[in-house]
Design a protein around this motif. Structure first.
Motif, PDB file in Angstrom:
ATOM      1  N   GLN A 754     -37.630 -15.197   5.360  1.00  0.00           N
ATOM      2  CA  GLN A 754     -36.354 -15.182   6.092  1.00  0.00           C
ATOM      3  C   GLN A 754     -36.352 -16.249   7.182  1.00  0.00           C
ATOM      4  O   GLN A 754     -35.360 -16.965   7.385  1.00  0.00           O
ATOM      5  CB  GLN A 754     -36.134 -13.806   6.738  1.00  0.00           C
ATOM      6  CG  GLN A 754     -36.085 -12.644   5.765  1.00  0.00           C
ATOM      7  CD  GLN A 754     -36.154 -11.289   6.483  1.00  0.00           C
ATOM      8  OE1 GLN A 754     -36.149 -11.216   7.708  1.00  0.00           O
ATOM      9  NE2 GLN A 754     -36.230 -10.215   5.711  1.00  0.00           N
ATOM     10  N   THR A 868     -23.422 -15.243  -4.245  1.00  0.00           N
ATOM     11  CA  THR A 868     -24.545 -14.827  -3.395  1.00  0.00           C
ATOM     12  C   THR A 868     -25.356 -16.029  -2.897  1.00  0.00           C
ATOM     13  O   THR A 868     -26.528 -15.894  -2.559  1.00  0.00           O
ATOM     14  CB  THR A 868     -25.469 -13.847  -4.150  1.00  0.00           C
ATOM     15  OG1 THR A 868     -25.916 -14.469  -5.360  1.00  0.00           O
ATOM     16  CG2 THR A 868     -24.762 -12.554  -4.456  1.00  0.00           C
ATOM     17  N   GLU A 881     -29.466 -15.461  -2.858  1.00  0.00           N
ATOM     18  CA  GLU A 881     -30.041 -14.227  -2.300  1.00  0.00           C
ATOM     19  C   GLU A 881     -30.993 -13.545  -3.285  1.00  0.00           C
ATOM     20  O   GLU A 881     -30.720 -13.482  -4.491  1.00  0.00           O
ATOM     21  CB  GLU A 881     -28.920 -13.208  -2.032  1.00  0.00           C
ATOM     22  CG  GLU A 881     -28.245 -13.319  -0.701  1.00  0.00           C
ATOM     23  CD  GLU A 881     -27.210 -12.207  -0.558  1.00  0.00           C
ATOM     24  OE1 GLU A 881     -27.421 -11.106  -1.112  1.00  0.00           O
ATOM     25  OE2 GLU A 881     -26.183 -12.450   0.085  1.00  0.00           O
ATOM     26  N   TRP A 883     -33.940  -9.930  -3.110  1.00  0.00           N
ATOM     27  CA  TRP A 883     -34.375  -8.803  -2.283  1.00  0.00           C
ATOM     28  C   TRP A 883     -35.639  -8.197  -2.859  1.00  0.00           C
ATOM     29  O   TRP A 883     -35.948  -8.376  -4.045  1.00  0.00           O
ATOM     30  CB  TRP A 883     -33.285  -7.715  -2.232  1.00  0.00           C
ATOM     31  CG  TRP A 883     -31.961  -8.183  -1.707  1.00  0.00           C
ATOM     32  CD1 TRP A 883     -31.032  -8.928  -2.369  1.00  0.00           C
ATOM     33  CD2 TRP A 883     -31.419  -7.927  -0.399  1.00  0.00           C
ATOM     34  NE1 TRP A 883     -29.949  -9.167  -1.565  1.00  0.00           N
ATOM     35  CE2 TRP A 883     -30.154  -8.557  -0.354  1.00  0.00           C
ATOM     36  CE3 TRP A 883     -31.869  -7.229   0.710  1.00  0.00           C
ATOM     37  CZ2 TRP A 883     -29.342  -8.502   0.765  1.00  0.00           C
ATOM     38  CZ3 TRP A 883     -31.070  -7.175   1.840  1.00  0.00           C
ATOM     39  CH2 TRP A 883     -29.811  -7.809   1.869  1.00  0.00           C
ATOM     40  N   SER A 929     -34.767  -8.470   2.671  1.00  0.00           N
ATOM     41  CA  SER A 929     -34.110  -9.695   2.209  1.00  0.00           C
ATOM     42  C   SER A 929     -35.116 -10.845   2.225  1.00  0.00           C
ATOM     43  O   SER A 929     -36.073 -10.829   3.000  1.00  0.00           O
ATOM     44  CB  SER A 929     -32.933 -10.025   3.122  1.00  0.00           C
ATOM     45  OG  SER A 929     -32.435 -11.320   2.844  1.00  0.00           O
ATOM     46  N   TYR A 932     -32.107 -13.484   4.940  1.00  0.00           N
ATOM     47  CA  TYR A 932     -31.366 -13.160   6.167  1.00  0.00           C
ATOM     48  C   TYR A 932     -32.195 -12.254   7.065  1.00  0.00           C
ATOM     49  O   TYR A 932     -32.849 -11.317   6.584  1.00  0.00           O
ATOM     50  CB  TYR A 932     -30.055 -12.441   5.832  1.00  0.00           C
ATOM     51  CG  TYR A 932     -28.998 -13.314   5.182  1.00  0.00           C
ATOM     52  CD1 TYR A 932     -28.400 -14.351   5.897  1.00  0.00           C
ATOM     53  CD2 TYR A 932     -28.583 -13.078   3.874  1.00  0.00           C
ATOM     54  CE1 TYR A 932     -27.425 -15.150   5.304  1.00  0.00           C
ATOM     55  CE2 TYR A 932     -27.606 -13.865   3.279  1.00  0.00           C
ATOM     56  CZ  TYR A 932     -27.035 -14.909   3.994  1.00  0.00           C
ATOM     57  OH  TYR A 932     -26.071 -15.693   3.420  1.00  0.00           O
ATOM     58  N   ASP A 936     -32.695  -5.952   6.996  1.00  0.00           N
ATOM     59  CA  ASP A 936     -33.695  -5.096   6.356  1.00  0.00           C
ATOM     60  C   ASP A 936     -33.493  -3.632   6.771  1.00  0.00           C
ATOM     61  O   ASP A 936     -33.038  -3.348   7.879  1.00  0.00           O
ATOM     62  CB  ASP A 936     -35.105  -5.537   6.759  1.00  0.00           C
ATOM     63  CG  ASP A 936     -35.390  -6.978   6.372  1.00  0.00           C
ATOM     64  OD1 ASP A 936     -34.713  -7.482   5.457  1.00  0.00           O
ATOM     65  OD2 ASP A 936     -36.268  -7.606   6.985  1.00  0.00           O
TER      66      ASP A 936
END
Length: 963
Positions: A754, A868, A881, A883, A929, A932, A936
């Protein structure tokens, strides 16, 4: 020619009063009788390198090898100042096996040039309406490329129109029925970008419209691009990553045309990856019988027959023309200089370069290549000084300054704007894209007569000239503290720019070199280039990739795999280069087996693979799978496995990641240490022994500078981009290494991911991710009670916050900036709702799989496909993005489950976890993430695990079932 690598190790105590700051030595090579001096050069030993830990100094040079082969040469290293301080060693040629004689070049036939009408289809002919007819090289290869589906190799000088040869194969492919995909590989991203811009514009509309795309180096995105692309462009490393799993990827298996451009660069830096992917595609074609066509394009080679046979071309479809058959002849002049001191040498070349422009290209465009970005600026100033000395400061300006004023106003680099106003432009990798476009445009339309370019952009720059001057043939290699020669392929590329067939009947070139290099360049610029494989040096990385995909599952598989490589074809052709002493069939087999067995042994000792010598099987361990998936080198994954532990903190992860071998390509420039030291003084993470000449330490500094959002000089900013392009995959590798060992601090590597994407420290306010939020704006938001982005969203709602107007005033942003901030927090920043439950909580048993049922909802407005793509203005690449879902126990620091996911509008997923011991466990579900900060989540839950059955009890239960 014989290439010699000489290792010099100082064996004396340095005394400042006697030796000063440096000592000079002469390196001399004599023939066996001591009658002829074959080579001489000066070697400067500096105090700091004589006293460093690694005292070895590497010097590379070439000497002519006479016929018949002499018994030996003598190499002497002698002091310039001290009597009797010399070392003399013989180089014995008794066991030297000379390479095979090279076959003759393909003769250029005196054929009548083919008109474009030979393409038959009108939409194809329209592509070349400005050409009229093809040149002689294109005419001779046309039939093989456009009327057959044979594998073809074309070796011709730079500037021969090989790109059009590639287009013949593409147009042939698009004319056929049941078209699969076409893949085009170029060794540098700059070349891929040039081809993409050209082909999207020209070829995108032919044959009913075609999708022409380039890969981006991210697996998920690249698979989508491969799915939709008719013509897919990529670098070797991008295609390597995508094609490794070819057995599972139908879109790789159905490739029908594979074009390998600049194929001679398999013999250059990074050439092993290029060799692997071409070998793999040939292997796929033979395994799947899918009629894939392979077309190789290269400069003229001396060993082209080996390259042609390697890609499956026949004797009749291997075209290797002489370097002298350029459609536009090149008049080449070589000027030699005797200065040893490099800055003085470069300075002494400026006036001769100026004179060469006036004499050979008084009114036509001239392109001057220099070794470094810094020299582009200083050379422009020196050329301008020469013009002023001749009372003609605007000699190279072919327009009025007023006509360029609007463009000059948009140039960010003031020195460039000043230089352009006098008709001299310069171009280097650290210029902004806008400056590059403006200076290229002004040169292309003839407003500027002279363009100075740095060596590192010779593959990127898409400009031609009447005269090309290569000013200097060496560049500084900071890791080895010495100047090393340009690769011949780069010099050929530079002189390939002297190619304007529509304006000139002759191109001109001037090569300015140190006198000791004159014969070397004279030979290889007039003769074809011999290339050798580097695969044997990078065999570990190649095996990791192939073992992870089960292509290699035994020692014999490894031997079989190697037979598809260019390395295997060159082993017998040039045995001494590869250390092969016995050229019999038995000797070759023994040498290959020993190389493979040693490589597999190294991988086994590093715990990357599992080798069972009894039944001769090879299998990947987690290290191999991680390295292959993220394209991490063998040495780096070995470092990760040894260094990453459950106690490694964020600082430790930063140090371990920047120690990766992937960062060894970062350039170390002379006198850069002072700038790096100033940056290092301002960053928080320090190490015990700073080494300003280490690329790893430089990566550590520049990564911290990125987190601190520091303004950097252009050269360092470009280096920082290289670091950022590599670090995310390394961090993902760290996550997988830590999680595979059950360490919960894998979340620290996720947090660093991040930090990299958003250019922030973990302790910074999440508000810094919002556009235009400087430290002052963040402070104003904090004072208003908004500590994170969700609180800020509430504070910016006039209905919820009665002090809304006061807050807007304190922020100090105008309406446009407020709109952009609102667009980010509403549309880009993920607002995630996480719900979960344990399936059958009463049935949770130690050592047995249990499951979490997880539901994730994203709060997003609108309908249709969700974009995304991450908002990351400080990250140099496009990022999508991703995760992680993690189940962990904070008290024991154990990670017991992990899954990588992609969240669009909503997601339902079942996550398996295994509680290791019986009893009550306070667990957390982490949603992390990779891009970003502040999104979280880590809700807690408790499970009470029952005692699991032991192995003995399980076996007894099994026996009972059988009864």
């Amino acid at each position: 020619m014989l290439r010699i690598e000489l290792t010099i190790t100082p064996n004396f105590e340095w005394d400042d009063s006697l030796h000063g700051a440096s000592e000079a030595w002469w390196i001399m090579v004599d023939d066996c009788d001591g009658e002829e001096l074959l080579y001489h050069d000066q070697f400067i030993l500096r105090k700091m390198y004589a006293q460093s830990e690694n005292k070895e100094h590497l010097v590379e040079f070439t000497v002519p090898l006479t016929e018949p082969k002499p018994p030996n040469y003598f190499i002497t290293v002698i002091s310039d100042r001290w009597l009797l301080s010399e070392t003399k060693i013989p180089v014995i040629f008794e066991d030297l096996i000379l390479p095979e004689k090279f076959p003759p070049h393909t003769p250029l036939l005196d054929l009548q040039s083919l008109p474009v009408s030979a393409l038959k289809r009108q939409d194809y002919q329209d592509l070349y309406d400005q050409v009229g007819e093809f040149n002689k090289v294109q005419t001779q290869v046309f039939s093989s490329l456009f009327t057959t589906n044979d594998n073809v190799f074309v070796g011709a000088p730079t500037g021969s129109g090989k790109t059009i040869c590639a287009e013949f194969a593409i147009l042939r492919h698009w004319s056929s029925q049941n078209q699969g995909r076409a893949i085009y590989i170029a060794p540098f991203q700059e070349l891929v970008d040039l081809r993409l811009a050209d082909w999207q514009k020209r070829l995108g509309k032919v044959a009913g419209g075609k999708q022409i795309v380039k890969l981006v180096g991210e697996i998920i995105a690249d698979l989508k691009l491969l799915e939709k692309g008719d013509l897919v462009l990529a670098t070797p490393s991008q295609w390597d990553l995508l094609s490794r799993q070819w057995q599972r990827r139908k879109n790789v298996q159905t490739v029908q045309l594979f074009i390998a451009d600049e194929l001679h660069l398999i013999g250059g830096q990074g050439g092993s990856v290029y060799e692997i992917i071409v070998s793999r595609m040939h292997y796929i074609a033979l395994q799947t019988q899918n009629n894939m066509r392979i077309v190789g394009l290269s400069v003229s080679l001396s060993n082209a027959r080996d390259v042609g046979e390697w890609i499956g071309a026949t004797k009749h479809t291997t075209y290797n023309f002489s370097p002298r058959v350029r459609p536009l002849p090149l008049e080449l002049h070589i000027q030699s200089f005797t200065n040893v001191h490099f800055p003085s040498l470069m300075l002494s070349m400026v006036r001769p370069a100026y004179s060469a422009v006036l004499e050979m290209s008084p009114n036509k465009p001239a392109l001057i290549f220099v070794p470094s970005r810094k020299l582009t600026r200083s050379t422009a100033i020196e050329l301008l000084a020469s013009c002023v000395a001749d009372d003609h400061p605007d000699r190279f300006l072919h327009t009025e300054v007023d006509e360029m004023s609007q463009l000059l106003a948009h140039i960010q680099e003031a020195a460039l704007a000043n230089s352009i106003s006098h008709g001299i432009g310069y171009y280097h990798g650290a210029l902004s894209n806008g400056d590059k476009r403006i200076v290229s445009h002004l040169y292309s339309i003839g407003a500027l007569q002279v363009m100075i370019a740095s060596r590192d952009v010779c593959w990127e720059i898409n400009l031609s000239a009447h005269l090309v001057i290569v000013m200097g043939s060496q560049f500084y290699e900071g890791r080895e503290h010495r100047y090393i020669d340009y690769p011949i392929s780069e010099v050929l590329q530079m002189f390939g720019r002297a190619n304007r067939p529509q304006f000139d009947r002759l191109g001109k070139g001037v090569l300015m070199v140190p006198s000791v290099k004159r014969e070397y360049y004279k030979k290889f610029l007039n003769e074809a280039l011999p290339i050798e494989s580097h695969l044997h040096i990078y065999m570990h990385d190649a095996f990791v990739a192939e073992i992870s995909t089960k292509i290699i599952s035994s020692t014999q598989d490894a031997v079989d795999w190697s037979t598809y490589t260019f390395f295997y074809r060159r082993l017998l052709a040039n045995p001494s280069y590869y250390g092969l002493t016995d050229t019999s069939h038995q000797g070759l087999s023994s040498h290959l087996s020993e190389l493979i067995e040693n490589t597999l042994k190294d991988l086994t000792e590093a715990k990357v693979i599992d080798l069972d010598e009894d039944d001769d099987t090879v299998g990947p361990l987690s290290g191999a799978m991680i390295a292959a998936y993220y394209d991490i080198s063998f040495i780096t994954i070995q470092t990760f496995l040894l260094s990453l532990t459950g106690r490694t903190k964020l600082k430790g992860i930063l140090e371990i990641v920047t120690s990766a071998t992937e960062f060894e390509s970062i350039p170390i420039r002379r006198h850069e240490d002072k700038v790096l030291q100033r940056i290092y003084d301002r960053v928080p993470v320090k190490i015990a022994t700073p080494d300003y000449e280490s690329p790893h330490f430089k990566a550590l500094i520049l990564l911290q500078a990125h987190f601190s959002r520091m303004e950097l000089p252009p050269d360092l900013a470009k280096d920082q981009e290289i670091i950022l392009s590599k670090v995310l995959s390394l961090l993902s590798g760290c996550v997988d290494v830590l999680s595979s060992n059950g360490h919960l601090n894998a979340t620290s590597a996720m947090e660093m991911s991040q930090m990299v994407v958003q250019a922030m420290w973990d302790r910074d306010s999440p508000l810094k991710q919002i556009p235009h939020f400087s430290d002052e704006v963040v402070k104003a938001a904090h004072e208003a009670g908004a500590k994170d982005i969700f609180e800020f969203m509430e504070a910016m709602d006039p209905e919820e916050n009665k002090d809304y107007h006061t807050l807007v005033q304190k922020l100090g942003l105008d309406n446009k900036q407020l709109l952009q901030a609102a667009a980010f927090v509403n549309d880009k920043y993920p607002n995630i709702e996480l719900e979960f439950e344990v399936e059958d909580p009463e049935g949770v048993t130690a050592g047995a799989p249990s499951y979490l049922k997880i539901k994730i909802e994203r709060d997003v407005e609108g309908v249709g496909e969700l974009n995304t793509t991450v908002h990351a203005p400080f990250f140099p690449q496009k990022k999508v993005e991703a995760w992680w879902l993690v189940v962990g126990e904070e008290s024991s620091k154990n990670l017991i489950a992990i899954k990588r996911i992609t969240i669009l509008r909503s997601l339902e997923v079942r996550l398996e976890f295994v509680v290791p011991t019986a009893g009550k466990h306070d667990l957390k579900l982490y949603l992390m993430s990779d891009c970003y900060l502040g999104v979280d989540q880590d809700p807690s839950f408790t499970v009470d695990a029952a005692e699991g059955m032991s192995e003995d009890e399980l076996e007894e239960g099994g026996d009972e079932d059988e009864k």
